[in-house]
Design an enzyme around this catalytic site. Structure first.
Site, mmCIF file in Angstrom:
data_model
loop_
_atom_site.group_PDB
_atom_site.id
_atom_site.type_symbol
_atom_site.label_atom_id
_atom_site.label_comp_id
_atom_site.label_asym_id
_atom_site.label_seq_id
_atom_site.Cartn_x
_atom_site.Cartn_y
_atom_site.Cartn_z
ATOM 1 N N LYS A 1 67.370 85.613 43.291
ATOM 2 C CA LYS A 1 67.195 84.259 43.812
ATOM 3 C C LYS A 1 66.755 83.289 42.715
ATOM 4 O O LYS A 1 67.184 82.147 42.677
ATOM 5 C CB LYS A 1 66.148 84.267 44.939
ATOM 6 N N ARG B 1 69.209 99.150 44.776
ATOM 7 C CA ARG B 1 69.582 97.779 45.090
ATOM 8 C C ARG B 1 71.067 97.589 44.778
ATOM 9 O O ARG B 1 71.652 98.340 43.994
ATOM 10 C CB ARG B 1 68.723 96.786 44.327
ATOM 11 N N GLU C 1 61.338 86.714 51.131
ATOM 12 C CA GLU C 1 60.440 85.627 50.778
ATOM 13 C C GLU C 1 61.247 84.333 50.869
ATOM 14 O O GLU C 1 62.309 84.231 50.253
ATOM 15 C CB GLU C 1 59.900 85.810 49.357
HETATM 16 P P1 ATP Z 1 65.364 88.347 44.441
HETATM 17 O O1 ATP Z 1 64.995 89.102 43.209
HETATM 18 O O2 ATP Z 1 66.812 88.053 44.563
HETATM 19 O O3 ATP Z 1 64.508 87.144 44.660
HETATM 20 P P2 ATP Z 1 63.685 89.785 46.117
HETATM 21 O O4 ATP Z 1 63.634 91.257 46.240
HETATM 22 O O5 ATP Z 1 62.606 89.136 45.380
HETATM 23 O O6 ATP Z 1 65.093 89.378 45.606
HETATM 24 P P3 ATP Z 1 63.017 89.298 48.788
HETATM 25 O O7 ATP Z 1 63.183 88.048 49.549
HETATM 26 O O8 ATP Z 1 61.659 89.786 48.532
HETATM 27 O O9 ATP Z 1 63.797 89.056 47.481
HETATM 28 O O10 ATP Z 1 63.904 90.465 49.392
HETATM 29 C C1 ATP Z 1 63.842 90.875 50.725
HETATM 30 C C2 ATP Z 1 64.342 92.278 50.830
HETATM 31 O O11 ATP Z 1 65.672 92.380 50.331
HETATM 32 C C3 ATP Z 1 63.501 93.251 50.045
HETATM 33 O O12 ATP Z 1 63.198 94.360 50.861
HETATM 34 C C4 ATP Z 1 64.364 93.631 48.894
HETATM 35 O O13 ATP Z 1 64.102 94.942 48.487
HETATM 36 C C5 ATP Z 1 65.776 93.461 49.442
HETATM 37 N N1 ATP Z 1 66.704 93.139 48.380
HETATM 38 C C6 ATP Z 1 66.612 92.129 47.495
HETATM 39 N N2 ATP Z 1 67.621 92.173 46.602
HETATM 40 C C7 ATP Z 1 68.384 93.249 46.931
HETATM 41 C C8 ATP Z 1 69.571 93.837 46.387
HETATM 42 N N3 ATP Z 1 70.177 93.326 45.317
HETATM 43 N N4 ATP Z 1 70.051 94.945 46.993
HETATM 44 C C9 ATP Z 1 69.445 95.465 48.072
HETATM 45 N N5 ATP Z 1 68.340 94.958 48.627
HETATM 46 C C10 ATP Z 1 67.799 93.865 48.068
#
Ligand code: ATP
Ligand code: MG
Length: 790
Positions: A283, A273, A47
């Protein structure tokens, strides 16, 4: 759900997939079975509401890596369905970062916001089939009606609206007739489902907000659970990989793709994760650091963002190697930041030429050096074990600079550097002896008066004497002034979010020393013409990069990427080639040979058949993560201990973790000591931990004693009084004292800053030398804090 067991345990074909993580094993299996017509299409769906971090790198390496390995492709898709937080600048940063990491999506760059029309059409389709309805309840009412784990939900009074009425309302929602929150579109699934998310999830909500790409075209926006499966289905993704938090969302995912008229049927699989010690991985929270001015921006070198790591000097190769090293597993666990540091050093070792830089200089004057003489000493850029060539000439003169802390007027035992009357070797130069210390009026050392031994040029040994220390230095008249930014871990505790509460009081754990700026540093002149962004090893200090943003030819700035300290290498028995600390005798590698240097994606070093067999047993049959399995398999002693411990009833994962981390550290500190205990004792030790008999702090002490003397863990706890205090009566005094000492914080807590619970708990733990049972402490604290004051 028909498909929800699809990602369960693999069948008898497992051995064919030896060496593959469970995601790759599944893809291999799907290909063999001819599912999806043999196609493999994955996607990475960020996102654009912030910059990517190293957790995303793990997902990127998996999504792009697995697709490439199976001859498939990976889409880069902006999951931009939320108008409130997304920006084009983030899109650009994401594109740059994924490319920098070394991945390519060809023409497959997509935006979920391009699918808004299709999402909407499909939603009308659901309404027509009687599978979705417009609910006019508020958010709170919807929550209240949803029931609980023990009680089924109640139908909203709007649940049985006719198709015609639903269609009419949905169209008017879209047309902008209603204010935010007036209605939502919900799927009509099952209000009694054991999965709360299946109790008529919301698909659309009204948001009168401007979208960064679609402007004001839309005032209704789809929710993740509805949009995400459709995005995958529209793009004909085959394997939709996401993190474990989405496990419960898989039922909706399947429901949506089954009930909407879409071209393809994707499947979701969850993996653990990345959670990395000493940093945070969200983020939203990283944005708080940026907005709160706690760091210099998203690309501050202390940030775990890709942009921050890049600016810090970390290479994409080492990030990929790190992701390989930690592997893909199905259970969440925190990763030791030492593993990242290890991957960085391992890569930079063959990439970064060695140069001399003095960060905190003190002047050395050679009293017997001929006036005005300058010599040029040949100095190789690379140590012997790096197969690269090249050297430069270092100017050497009668006025030099060395590191202030390489001199001690009153040297402690074991100090092999410069001291009055003592000799040291200057790297590539001469042996010098300190004869006199000159101080200013304030008592500060301003100059060390030394003599050099002309027979020791180039580091030759002086006749009849042994010189133990070797120091780095620069020639005062020739060295370039520079600023050196010494970065360290961003947080001072391993898990900053652990006790921080939902409001994220993790800020208080920021490491106040995460950046130390040395403004008076001096570096050898040869680097003057190097491009910004050049990487070096400053001998004895660490790996550095010239700062891409702030460094100028006439005002050089260097960032420390990582120190040469290598606790992780010690633990794993592998060796970091660090000739930069020549004075420190390095223990010979204790077990495995060093892993191969800096391959692009580094696999584990080759295993002998016996080691391989053990590895497979640990990784597959027992389910250890690849890294732990590898380490245990290679070291017969700890491998055997592991097996005995499991045979004595311990949980394999817990046993594996303790052995390769805490125990390995204790053993490494005593390289020649025999093992004084066996699996039975270690299992007993783990039982003490699991049974709350000892806290994990005290457990480390018990473990150390076990290593030193052996014996019965319970008896050690007893004798040393290390038992955990779980009796509330024994803890009330400490709890009350802490609350009395911090009236302001008590008030703040009562005013809503409940994240302070962690602070109070920490204080009580401190007062009890870590012996209090934190769960009991928190109960007591809550009791008192939630009671009305006075
Ligand atoms: P954040 O909580 O940091 O905003 P998010 O999952 O909301 O992370 P996205 O932009 O939706 O952020 O993430 C894109 C992809 O990256 C998703 O498929 C998510 O599962 C993966 N991802 C995010 N954080 C991690 C992590 N700490 N380890 C592995 N994969 C991750
Ligand atoms: Mg998120």
């Amino acid at each position: 759900m028909s498909t929800s067991t699809r990602t369960g345990t693999p069948g008898p074909t497992e051995d064919r997939n030896a060496g593959l993580d469970f995601v790759r094993a599944m893809i291999a299996e799907d290909r063999r079975a001819g599912r999806h017509g043999g196609r493999v299409v994955t996607r990475f769906p960020p996102e654009p509401n912030g910059h990517l971090h190293i957790g995303h790198a793990k997902a990127i390496c998996l999504d792009f890596g697995a697709a490439a390995e199976f001859g498939g492709r990976c889409h880069l898709r902006m999951d931009d369905t939320n108008p409130e937080t997304e920006e084009m600048a983030y899109v650009e940063a994401i594109i740059r970062d994924v490319r920098w990491l070394g991945f390519d999506w060809g023409e497959h760059l997509y935006y979920a916001s391009d699918y808004f029309e299709q999402f909407y059409e499909l939603a009308e389709g659901l309404v027509r089939k009687g599978l979705a309805y417009v609910d006019s309840h508020s958010e709170d009412e919807i929550r209240a009606f949803r029931g609980s784990v023990t009680e089924p939900g109640k139908p909203s009074p709007y649940r049985d609206r006719s198709v015609a009425e639903n269609l009419d309302l949905l169209r008017r929602m879209r047309a902008g007739e209603f204010p935010d929150g007036a209605h939502v579109l919900r799927a009509k699934i099952d209000l009694a489902s054991a999965n709360m998310l299946m109790r008529d999830p919301v698909l659309y909500r009204i948001r009168h907000a401007t979208h960064y790409r679609r402007g004001d075209d839309w005032c209704i926006y789809p929710l993740y659970d509805y949009a995400h499966p459709l995005e995958d289905a529209i793009e004909c993704v085959t394997h939709s990989l996401c993190t474990l938090e989405f496990e419960n969302n898989r039922d909706i995912y399947d429901w949506v793709v089954e009930h909407c008229d879409v071209p393809c049927r994707p499947y979701q699989t969850e993996f653990a994760r990345l959670e990395l010690d000493y940093t945070i991985m969200s983020k939203r929270k990283l944005l708080r650091l940026v907005e709160g001015g706690h760091v210099g921006g998203w690309d501050d070198p202390r940030m775990p963002t890709i942009a921050g790591l890049r600016r810090r000097g970390v290479t994409p190769e080492s990030i990929r190697a790190f992701c390989d090293l930690i592997g893909i597993a199905k259970t969440n666990s925190r990763v030791d930041i030492g593993k990242l540091e290890y991957a960085i050093r391992d890569d930079l070792n063959t990439r970064a030429p060695r140069v001399l830089c003095v960060v905190d200089p003190v002047r050395v004057v050679l009293t017997n050096w001929p006036a005005d003489r300058v010599e040029h000493l040949e100095a190789p850029y690379w140590p012997h074990d790096v197969p690269r060539e090249g050297s430069r000439l270092l100017p050497f003169s009668g006025a030099l600079l060395i590191e202030r802390d390489d001199f001690s007027e009153d040297p402690p035992r074991g100090f092999h550097r410069l001291a009055p009357g003592r000799e040291v070797r200057l790297r590539y130069g001469y042996v010098i002896r300190c004869n006199e210390v000159v101080k200013d009026a304030a008592g500060e050392i301003v100059e060390l008066r030394c003599t050099y031994d002309p027979d020791t040029r180039g580091g030759a040994a002086p006749a009849g004497r042994s010189v133990r220390g070797t120091l780095h230095w620069v020639s005062e008249a020739h060295a370039l002034p520079c600023e050196v930014r010494l970065y360290d871990r961003l947080f001072s505790v391993a898990d900053p979010e652990a006790d921080a509460g939902e409001d994220g009081d993790f800020i208080r754990h920021l490491n106040p020393d995460s950046l130390v700026v040395a403004k008076r540093a001096r570096i050898e002149p040869g680097v003057a013409t190097d491009a910004a962004g050049s990487r070096y090893q400053f001998e004895r200090l660490g790996y550095f990069i010239s700062d891409a943003v702030d460094s100028r030819p006439d005002a050089l700035v260097f960032n420390r990427t990582v120190t040469l300290r290598d606790t992780w290498a010690k633990i794993s028995g592998s060796r970091d080639a660090s000739p930069g600390r020549p004075e420190r005798a390095r223990p010979a590698p204790r077990s495995a040979p060093p892993p191969p240097a800096a391959a692009t994606t580094r696999a584990f070093a080759e295993r002998t058949p016996a080691v391989q067999a053990r590895f497979e047993r640990y990784a597959e049959a027992i389910g250890l993560d690849a890294d732990t399995a590898d380490r245990l398999a290679r070291d017969e002693r700890t491998g055997t201990l592991f097996e005995d411990t499991v045979a004595a009833g311990a949980d394999p994962r817990t046993a594996g973790n303790w052995i390769v981390n805490d125990l390995a550290r204790e053993l490494a500190a005593r390289p020649d000591a025999p093992l004084r205990f066996g699996g039975v004792q270690l299992a007993a030790f783990l039982r003490l931990l699991a049974g709350d008999t000892v806290s994990s702090t005290a457990a480390r002490e018990v473990l150390a004693e076990l290593v030193d003397t052996g014996g019965d863990p319970a008896a050690i706890v007893e004798r040393r009084g290390l038992g955990q205090i779980s009796d509330p009566a024994a803890l009330t005094a400490a709890v009350d004292a802490v609350l009395a000492a911090h009236p302001d914080k008590v008030e703040a807590y009562r005013a809503g800053r409940t994240g302070l619970l962690g602070f109070f708990t920490g204080q009580v733990m401190g007062r009890t030398d870590g012996r209090a049972n934190p769960g009991v402490v928190q109960d007591l604290l809550r009791d008192r804090l939630d009671a009305s004051p006075g």
